[in-house]
Enzyme design. Structure first.
Site, PDB file in Angstrom:
ATOM      1  N   LYS A 258       0.840  -1.191   0.000  1.00 23.57           N
ATOM      2  CA  LYS A 258       0.000   0.000   0.000  1.00 23.57           C
ATOM      3  C   LYS A 258       0.883   1.252   0.000  1.00 23.57           C
ATOM      4  CE  LYS A 258      -3.973  -1.771   2.615  1.00 23.57           C
ATOM      5  NZ  LYS A 258      -5.023  -1.608   1.605  1.00 23.57           N
ATOM      6  N   ARG A 332     -10.167 -11.487   1.768  1.00 26.13           N
ATOM      7  CA  ARG A 332     -11.040 -12.511   1.187  1.00 26.13           C
ATOM      8  C   ARG A 332     -10.381 -13.891   1.229  1.00 26.13           C
ATOM      9  NH1 ARG A 332     -11.339  -9.306  -4.409  1.00 26.13           N
ATOM     10  NH2 ARG A 332     -11.124  -7.631  -2.883  1.00 26.13           N
TER      11      ARG A 332
HETATM   12  N1  BES Z   1      -8.197  -3.766   4.153  1.00 27.71           N
HETATM   13  C1  BES Z   1      -8.362  -3.356   2.817  1.00 27.71           C
HETATM   14  C2  BES Z   1      -9.672  -2.636   2.551  1.00 27.71           C
HETATM   15  C3  BES Z   1      -9.866  -1.292   3.218  1.00 27.71           C
HETATM   16  C4  BES Z   1      -9.623  -0.124   2.537  1.00 27.71           C
HETATM   17  C5  BES Z   1     -10.369  -1.215   4.499  1.00 27.71           C
HETATM   18  C6  BES Z   1      -9.833   1.097   3.146  1.00 27.71           C
HETATM   19  C7  BES Z   1     -10.574  -0.009   5.118  1.00 27.71           C
HETATM   20  C8  BES Z   1     -10.320   1.146   4.445  1.00 27.71           C
HETATM   21  C9  BES Z   1      -8.317  -4.574   1.880  1.00 27.71           C
HETATM   22  O1  BES Z   1      -7.535  -5.635   2.310  1.00 27.71           O
HETATM   23  C10 BES Z   1      -7.752  -4.103   0.591  1.00 27.71           C
HETATM   24  O2  BES Z   1      -6.656  -3.636   0.574  1.00 27.71           O
HETATM   25  N2  BES Z   1      -8.552  -4.215  -0.469  1.00 27.71           N
HETATM   26  C11 BES Z   1      -8.149  -3.772  -1.750  1.00 27.71           C
HETATM   27  C12 BES Z   1      -8.667  -4.763  -2.759  1.00 27.71           C
HETATM   28  C13 BES Z   1      -8.114  -4.572  -4.151  1.00 27.71           C
HETATM   29  C14 BES Z   1      -6.633  -4.921  -4.173  1.00 27.71           C
HETATM   30  C15 BES Z   1      -8.874  -5.452  -5.098  1.00 27.71           C
HETATM   31  C16 BES Z   1      -8.754  -2.395  -1.994  1.00 27.71           C
HETATM   32  O3  BES Z   1      -9.868  -2.145  -1.541  1.00 27.71           O
HETATM   33  O4  BES Z   1      -8.072  -1.580  -2.598  1.00 27.71           O
HETATM   34 ZN    ZN Z   2      -5.477  -5.450   1.763  1.00 24.78          ZN
END
Ligand code: BES
Ligand code: ZN
Ligand code: ZN
Length: 483
Positions: A258, A332
């Site tokens: 991230k 997931r």
């Molecule tokens: N934990 C995050 C989702 C999230 C984002 C929670 C903002 C709280 C606030 C999750 O694991 C994630 O990173 N999801 C990705 C999925 C993508 C790579 C398909 C996302 O939402 O960007």
């Molecule tokens: Zn994530």
């Protein structure tokens, strides 16, 4: 801070401060002691606006809509928010229902939610001196209120908000202070307190049970994973429910790292897991006639030489294979194995609800105040949406369709862990999870994406900065409504 009830008129209650919630901007109400003074201060009693009359020992807060309990929950939280820094001990407040006690119940919750403080890391924390808020049966609209009913509602509000505040603290604790092992210890403590069944497993168990997706996510972290399973099985149970929580104690994104600005707050990626622990504790305390299995997949998602990577193919507990295209879609993967586990482990489940901070896409779709509800069964989704409404939490349905289902197809494995486009990302994530729900359980399952409301960067509603405890009041209301 705790709540007390009293039969005495507001004026007769000895307290350092009095809270007056102003309905319909009515400053002519008998509880307003000095309208001229408020007018001089240009105070109109508008939505959520506050006026503190220090010398009189009064705080006024405007109520947006006197027919909506949530307006009272927010106003009460604002009132304590304004008082908790003062050097006072006792506060009094009246009741505000024309009929029933929904507004007063919301006030009780709002007071206890607004009083929450997380000061663990402040070297010179000054804990609030506030000790009691007394709720008088005296009524704003002159309705009759029985103290015994008031007492019942206060007891329930205390259980509910204690659970919310526990979830908040678990999430607010820094990630190095709340590793998977720490979270498991917290779960065990809740189990001991409420006499719940408790099993805690480590990576050996995950390997033995072929939970290859969960294991892969956990691989690069030096804090080893835990699968937490709490059981509440009352003799009079009418239904059996599984609550599966995403317990990412930290989500760095893994090798699909991230960006820094998105990584902060990812200690909150365990909000679903924290909620599941808090909910089962509260359900036991309220003696709800529902058997509950809380299953939490606790792990970090980190980087390192042994990290799982994009292009890897994982095999989940049900034998399905997953092409990893983005290691940041880890929640997931963990949930996939936890969902398989609970279905294999617990026969005759009536409902399976998973709660997760699963996607940023859900926040984009609904805004940061609202959770997404997904699943195949209309009635189940409807009951969840209605429970959210009763609890004061915001939730909305995100609908499945046949086109989005095709987005997680993979050329290499049974499916990909991300959608082919970013559009509808909250829904494609849920459709991915649905691959790990057996055919017979299809209509028993719903997925709650709490990514938006779980962490509060700028205070809103009854939530101070930090973890909100999203999903806790919602799910307790839902469990209470099960027949
Ligand atoms: N934990 C995050 C989702 C999230 C984002 C929670 C903002 C709280 C606030 C999750 O694991 C994630 O990173 N999801 C990705 C999925 C993508 C790579 C398909 C996302 O939402 O960007
Ligand atoms: Zn994530
Ligand atoms: Zn995550």
């Amino acid at each position: 801070m705790w709540l007390e009830t009293s039969n005495k008129a507001l004026e007769k209650i000895k307290a350092d401060f009095r809270i007056v919630l102003v309905c319909g901007k009515n400053l002519k109400h008998r509880w307003v002691s000095d309208r001229k003074l408020l007018e001089k201060l240009a105070y109109e009693g508008a939505d959520e606006s506050i006026c503190l009359l220090a010398e009189k020992g009064e705080v006024y807060v405007g109520v947006e809509n006197a027919a909506d309990p949530e307006s009272f929950r927010i106003a009460a939280a604002k009132a304590v928010g304004a008082l908790k820094g003062l050097k006072i001990k006792s506060v009094a407040v009246g009741t505000y229902d024309k009929k029933g006690l929904a507004n007063t119940a919301a006030i009780a919750e709002g007071l206890l939610l607004g009083a929450y403080e997380f000061t663990k890391y402040k070297s010179k924390a000054k804990p609030s001196t506030l000790e009691t808020v007394t709720i008088s049966t005296e009524n704003y609209f002159d309705a009759k209120v029985a103290e015994s009913e008031l007492k019942t509602l206060v007891d329930r509000a205390e259980v509910l908000t204690k659970a919310v505040n526990l979830a908040r603290t678990l999430v607010n604790t820094m990630p190095d202070g709340m590793t998977p092992a720490d979270l498991a210890n917290e779960a065990a403590a809740v189990a001991q307190k409420h006499k719940l069944g408790c099993s805690i497993y480590d990576e050996k168990f995950l390997a033995e049970n072929k939970m290859g997706a969960f294991l892969a996510v956990s691989r690069a972290s030096s804090h080893r994973p835990r699968l937490i399973h709490l059981r509440y099985e009352p003799k009079n149970a009418k239904k059996t429910v599984a609550i599966v929580g995403k317990g990412l104690t930290y989500d760095s994104g893994g090798l699909s790292l991230k960006p820094s600005d998105f990584m902060t707050t990812m200690k909150a990626d365990m909000s679903g897991g924290a909620a599941a622990i808090a909910i089962i504790g509260a359900a036991a305390e309220l003696k709800l006639p529902v058997a509950i299995h809380a299953v939490i997949g606790a792990t970090e998602n980190m980087i390192g030489g042994n990290a799982y990577k994009p292009d890897d193919v994982l095999t989940a507990k049900n034998g399905k294979t997953i092409e990893v295209r983005n290691t940041d879609a880890e929640g997931r993967l963990v949930l996939a194995d936890c969902l398989c586990y609970v279905q294999d482990e617990v026969k005759k489940l009536d409902h399976i609800i998973d709660m997760a901070t699963l996607t940023g896409a859900c926040v984009v779709a609904l805004g940061e105040y609202t959770s997404g509800v997904m699943g195949f069964e209309t009635k189940l989704k409807k009951s969840l949406l209605e429970a959210a409404e009763r609890s004061g939490e915001l939730a909305a349905e995100l609908p499945f369709n046949r086109h989005l289902k095709k987005m997680i197809k993979s050329e290499v494995a049974d499916m990909s862990n991300v959608g082919a486009t970013r559009y509808g990302g909250a829904i494609t994530a849920a459709l991915f999870l649905s691959e790990f729900i057996s055919d017979e359980n299809r209509d028993k399952w719903a997925h709650l994406d709490i990514a938006g409301p779980s962490y509060v960067e700028k205070a809103w509603g009854a939530n101070p900065h930090g973890a909100s405890g999203a999903g806790v009041r919602w799910m307790i209301n839902w469990l209470e409504g099960l027949k």
